[in-house]
Design a protein around this motif. Sequence first.
Motif, PDB file in Angstrom:
ATOM      1  N   TRP A 166     -81.618  28.392   9.564  1.00 37.34           N
ATOM      2  CA  TRP A 166     -81.662  28.727   8.135  1.00 37.34           C
ATOM      3  C   TRP A 166     -80.437  29.543   7.742  1.00 37.34           C
ATOM      4  O   TRP A 166     -79.806  29.284   6.706  1.00 37.34           O
ATOM      5  CB  TRP A 166     -82.937  29.504   7.825  1.00 37.34           C
ATOM      6  N   GLN A 214     -86.925  25.626   5.224  1.00 33.36           N
ATOM      7  CA  GLN A 214     -86.807  25.797   6.675  1.00 33.36           C
ATOM      8  C   GLN A 214     -87.669  26.934   7.214  1.00 33.36           C
ATOM      9  O   GLN A 214     -88.188  26.852   8.332  1.00 33.36           O
ATOM     10  CB  GLN A 214     -85.341  26.039   7.052  1.00 33.36           C
ATOM     11  N   ASN A 233     -77.267  27.413   7.500  1.00 32.95           N
ATOM     12  CA  ASN A 233     -77.217  26.550   6.322  1.00 32.95           C
ATOM     13  C   ASN A 233     -77.153  27.335   5.023  1.00 32.95           C
ATOM     14  O   ASN A 233     -76.505  26.907   4.064  1.00 32.95           O
ATOM     15  CB  ASN A 233     -78.430  25.606   6.320  1.00 32.95           C
ATOM     16  N   GLY A 251     -79.239  20.401   1.109  1.00 31.54           N
ATOM     17  CA  GLY A 251     -78.995  21.799   1.441  1.00 31.54           C
ATOM     18  C   GLY A 251     -80.047  22.719   0.863  1.00 31.54           C
ATOM     19  O   GLY A 251     -80.516  23.653   1.537  1.00 31.54           O
ATOM     20  N   ALA A 280     -73.592  28.395   4.781  1.00 35.93           N
ATOM     21  CA  ALA A 280     -72.759  27.245   4.444  1.00 35.93           C
ATOM     22  C   ALA A 280     -72.897  26.868   2.971  1.00 35.93           C
ATOM     23  O   ALA A 280     -71.915  26.473   2.321  1.00 35.93           O
ATOM     24  CB  ALA A 280     -73.126  26.054   5.336  1.00 35.93           C
ATOM     25  N   ALA A 281     -74.117  26.984   2.437  1.00 38.04           N
ATOM     26  CA  ALA A 281     -74.330  26.676   1.018  1.00 38.04           C
ATOM     27  C   ALA A 281     -73.578  27.660   0.122  1.00 38.04           C
ATOM     28  O   ALA A 281     -72.973  27.275  -0.886  1.00 38.04           O
ATOM     29  CB  ALA A 281     -75.826  26.716   0.700  1.00 38.04           C
ATOM     30  N   ILE A 317     -83.309  22.626   2.839  1.00 36.78           N
ATOM     31  CA  ILE A 317     -83.238  23.430   4.067  1.00 36.78           C
ATOM     32  C   ILE A 317     -83.357  24.918   3.744  1.00 36.78           C
ATOM     33  O   ILE A 317     -84.105  25.649   4.398  1.00 36.78           O
ATOM     34  CB  ILE A 317     -81.926  23.137   4.822  1.00 36.78           C
ATOM     35  N   THR A 345     -83.717  14.712   5.647  1.00 38.55           N
ATOM     36  CA  THR A 345     -83.526  16.156   5.760  1.00 38.55           C
ATOM     37  C   THR A 345     -84.763  16.823   6.344  1.00 38.55           C
ATOM     38  O   THR A 345     -84.650  17.742   7.172  1.00 38.55           O
ATOM     39  CB  THR A 345     -83.195  16.771   4.391  1.00 38.55           C
ATOM     40  N   ARG A 364     -70.861  32.753   8.090  1.00 41.35           N
ATOM     41  CA  ARG A 364     -70.915  31.428   7.456  1.00 41.35           C
ATOM     42  C   ARG A 364     -70.677  31.516   5.950  1.00 41.35           C
ATOM     43  O   ARG A 364     -70.065  30.624   5.360  1.00 41.35           O
ATOM     44  CB  ARG A 364     -72.267  30.760   7.721  1.00 41.35           C
TER      45      ARG A 364
END
Length: 416
Positions: free
Chosen positions: A142, A262, A145, A255, A148-149, A258, A309, A24
């Motif tokens: 987690w 998370q 994300n 974001g 992805a961040a 999370i 969120t 990711r």
Amino acid sequence: MLRELVGGLPRTFWALFTALLVNRAGAFAMILLPTYLTAGRGTSLAVAGLVTGGYGAGGAVGTLLGGVLADRWGRRKTYLTGTIAAAILMLALGFAKPLWLIAALAILIGLMHMLPSPAMVAAIVDVTPEHDRPRAFNLQFWAFNMGAAIAAALAGIVAEFSFFALFAIDAGMTALTAVLIWRLVPETLPKPSHGSAPERGSLGMVLVDRVFLAFVGLTFVLALLTAQSISTVQLAMSSDGLRPSLFGLVVSVSGALIVFGQLFVPKLIGARRHAGVLTLSLAIIGFGYSVLAFADVGWVYLAAAIVWTVGQMFAAPANASIIAELAPWHMRARYQGVFNLVFPAAFFVAPAIGGWSLQTLGPWHWIVCGALGVAAAVGHLLAEPARARRVSADRAVPSTVEPVAAARGLEELARP
């Protein structure tokens, strides 16, 4: 405290976790595919949209195909096939010149990107004891994300240097993911015990499972509401005269919440019933979106984003745990493949009807979103007895219980 959050999980799970995070973090080429097509190749917005849509269509096929292959062929082989092919295709996309070739490669990359997804989740279920699965799925969410961040932060920087570098680095990170799976992840597909006939299953059996499909339908509502934050919220903020940078702040705060919060969700939800957690989650999400009916300044949008969120964070481990309970061991990946279709479908439907709904209903659009959240919350309460009866019945039938010998041998292999 840290041991309660991450301790005691099998070694194979951490290998899958690491591979997902690496994959990711490097998956930023497709984020800027529309920009590459318009700025780098000079296509129109409509053509860029069609090519990007082709990537999504390929992903829908890939998740179904990946589910079938992971149950028949094996988790590891399916994961490796998807990542190796995606790395090669991504590099080819960086060199591609004709538009028809770019479009064809986008479809194939979408297929190969989604091919490993059911295999990865099924493998996590294979190696993780049932009481640890909520924590494992929470960590998976987690990692997804967090990666992805990182990708979102790097994509623009890399693109300013070179569009080709986007594809080359993405291909390299995907290849690294394949190496991690090859070296660290054994085959986890459970095998029938000695002397017993192999269990048979088909995609058609998943599509007639009414208890599971009811759960998928409720999850579609969750995904539809989640998709509002990317599509319709952006339109609403623009119509209120708010700057695009403020929308970026809203997305970034979600974001960050999370990424930093998370890990503590399992501690908050404890051993509570999955249906109760999802009911609370959807009620929170619905409330967050309904607040936007009264929003016209940035801080209200920001506060609402924090609320919805939090609801999404609660939902992630509970959703994955329910799939693990409902899916027969020999069809885990097929069930995951069908479930995965919910999200691309929602992210297609939400922008398609969201703009029309916002234009027609105005602030009432957000009241409708809130009502959908409450309706889905009630739906989970109503569906819980049927799910509980189904899980109890499955556990009482020997043929639906995962083979003990395979599970025990795998546990010894997977433990740190």
